[in-house]
Design an enzyme around this catalytic site. Structure first.
Site, short mmCIF file in Angstrom:
data_model
loop_
_atom_site.label_atom_id
_atom_site.label_comp_id
_atom_site.label_asym_id
_atom_site.label_seq_id
_atom_site.Cartn_x
_atom_site.Cartn_y
_atom_site.Cartn_z
CG ASP A 75 -2.12 -0.85 1.13
OD1 ASP A 75 -2.43 -1.30 0.00
OD2 ASP A 75 -2.76 -1.11 2.17
CG ASP A 129 -5.16 1.97 13.28
OD1 ASP A 129 -5.18 2.25 14.50
OD2 ASP A 129 -4.89 0.83 12.85
CB SER A 169 -4.74 -7.18 8.21
OG SER A 169 -4.39 -5.96 8.83
N1 ARG Z 1 -8.56 -3.51 16.40
C1 ARG Z 1 -7.35 -2.90 16.80
C2 ARG Z 1 -7.52 -1.44 17.07
O1 ARG Z 1 -8.42 -0.84 16.58
C3 ARG Z 1 -6.21 -3.16 15.84
C4 ARG Z 1 -6.35 -2.50 14.49
C5 ARG Z 1 -5.29 -2.93 13.49
N2 ARG Z 1 -5.38 -4.33 13.25
C6 ARG Z 1 -4.73 -5.01 12.30
N3 ARG Z 1 -4.85 -6.31 12.34
N4 ARG Z 1 -4.02 -4.45 11.38
O2 ARG Z 1 -6.76 -0.84 17.76
#
Ligand code: ARG
Length: 400
Positions: free
Chosen positions: A15, A124, A176
């Site tokens: 990405d 995020d 991921s």
């Molecule tokens: N669910 C978690 C959060 O919101 C992790 C998010 C990122 N997760 C990932 N597998 N890339 O803080």
């Protein structure tokens, strides 16, 4: 004329690699790639060469490990912050720090825009952009994943090939994964079905409880005012403590979490976490609080823990509410000094003992032996008054 500059949160994955070219073309700008180190194990070597060969005009590597531990992780630990009682918030805690590091570089390099590679349905993006808005409200924020034309990994690969963007051809994990020293977050693939048990290959660092050693590991953790300072009698830096406890926990299969959580954007998602050190340290810290905190402080603090976890999760780290809660939490931590002895065994962490110079446990009061110093007579009058209100009430409203 000099081109405008975009500061990009860069990971070196597909990405953000094609994002360099995409942003350059779309905004006719120079790209400043920035990678922060939060203690992830993923290779950092070669990232600079990769960013530059992909078209970035400069690359910044910012080592944030120590700051992450001291200013973020320890605060969350002292607060007892577990989102919805489970998630120790590794990913969520790292975002405001990464965003701040980006803003620092962006200001130094005279960038006018900030870009990140978060998806349009996650937490995020919220954490990055709320932080950007607090720290650099004058900068324009770009979130290519919310607007670009690519709809699959394949279409991103085609773009990379067409534009000679070097990408590593390693087979992508079906998951991921986001990683730092406080924990690993794993989602996607078969994990999207909440009835499917996580396959063993989803876990990155922990041994399965079944394959963990048959002999338990005993570990002693010392705290000073709520902060871990030593392991098995050895004083250590925070970073080394977390690494050491991660190692012991992972070996014993401790710290695997499987959770349905409520995202900021209204979606319920299923995430697997591996957080041996966070699980063990939160457990030890809470046990020490049970020993040392006055009853009403101990009970009230549980609400603060939830509020604090929500602040971290929801991306409002840089807020007066967070610093106000820190002041409360720090005050509560004054007596949270002492040692906790734990047993790690086949996926579980259990308590063997705890001690503190500020222990409120008074054996003379608690004992059922001859040594008892508790005034049993005093209980009689206490109960009379304590129950008086309900006694009066039930005379008027008899309990049926
Ligand atoms: N669910 C978690 C959060 O919101 C992790 C998010 C990122 N997760 C990932 N597998 N890339 O803080």
């Amino acid at each position: 004329m000099q081109k405008e500059k975009i500061a990009l949160a860069y990971s070196g994955g597909l990405d953000t690699s094609i994002m360099i070219k995409w942003l350059k073309d779309k905004y006719d700008a120079d790209i400043v790639a920035i990678t922060g180190n939060l203690g992830q194990q993923k290779e950092i070597e070669g990232l600079e060469a990769k960013a530059l060969s992909t078209g970035a005009s400069s690359f910044h590597f910012v080592d944030l490990k120590q700051q992450f531990v001291e200013d973020y992780i320890w605060r969350a630990l002292k607060a007892g912050a577990l989102y919805e009682d489970v998630y120790p918030l590794a990913t969520a805690l790292g975002r405001p720090l990464l965003a701040k590091a980006m803003v620092d570089v962006a200001l130094e390099e005279n960038c006018t825009m900030l870009a990140h590679g978060c998806t349009g349905k996650g937490n995020d993006q919220v954490r990055f952009e709320v932080t950007f808005a607090s720290l650099a409200p004058h900068m324009k924020v770009l979130a290519p994943l919310r607007e670009w034309e690519f709809t699959s990994r394949e279409s991103e690969m085609d773009y990379a090939i067409k534009h000679n963007i070097p990408i590593s051809v390693t087979k992508k994990s079906p998951y991921s994964i986001d990683e730092n020293i406080w924990g690993i977050s794993i989602e996607c693939g078969v994990l999207e079905d909440p009835m499917v048990a996580p396959p063993e290959d989803a876990y990155q660092i922990t041994t399965s409880p079944e394959n963990a050693p048959d002999t338990p590991t005993v570990v002693e953790i010392e705290f000073v005012q709520g902060v871990p300072v030593a392991v098995d009698g050895k004083k250590m830096e925070g970073l080394d403590i977390i690494n050491r406890i991660n190692e012991l926990g992972a070996k014993n299969g401790v710290g695997r979490l499987d959770m349905i959580e409520n995202r900021v954007v209204g979606i319920k998602s299923r995430e697997i976490y591996e957080a041996p050190a966070a699980t063990i340290l939160h457990f030890a810290h809470r046990e020490l609080e049970r020993l040392t905190l006055e009853k009403s402080v101990f009970q009230y603090k549980r609400h603060i823990a939830q509020d604090y976890a929500n602040i971290i999760y929801n991306g409002t780290w840089f807020s007066p509410m967070r610093t106000a809660l820190d002041a409360f939490v720090d005050d509560t931590q004054k007596p949270v000094t002492g040692m906790v002895r734990l047993k790690l065994y086949k996926g579980s962490v259990s308590l063997l003992g705890r001690q503190s110079p500020y222990s409120l446990y008074n054996e003379a009061l608690a004992t059922y032996t001859e040594a008892d110093s508790f005034d049993h007579k005093a209980a009689e009058g206490f109960i009379q008054l304590y129950g008086l209100g309900l006694k009066t009430y039930s005379e008027v409203h008899p309990v049926k």
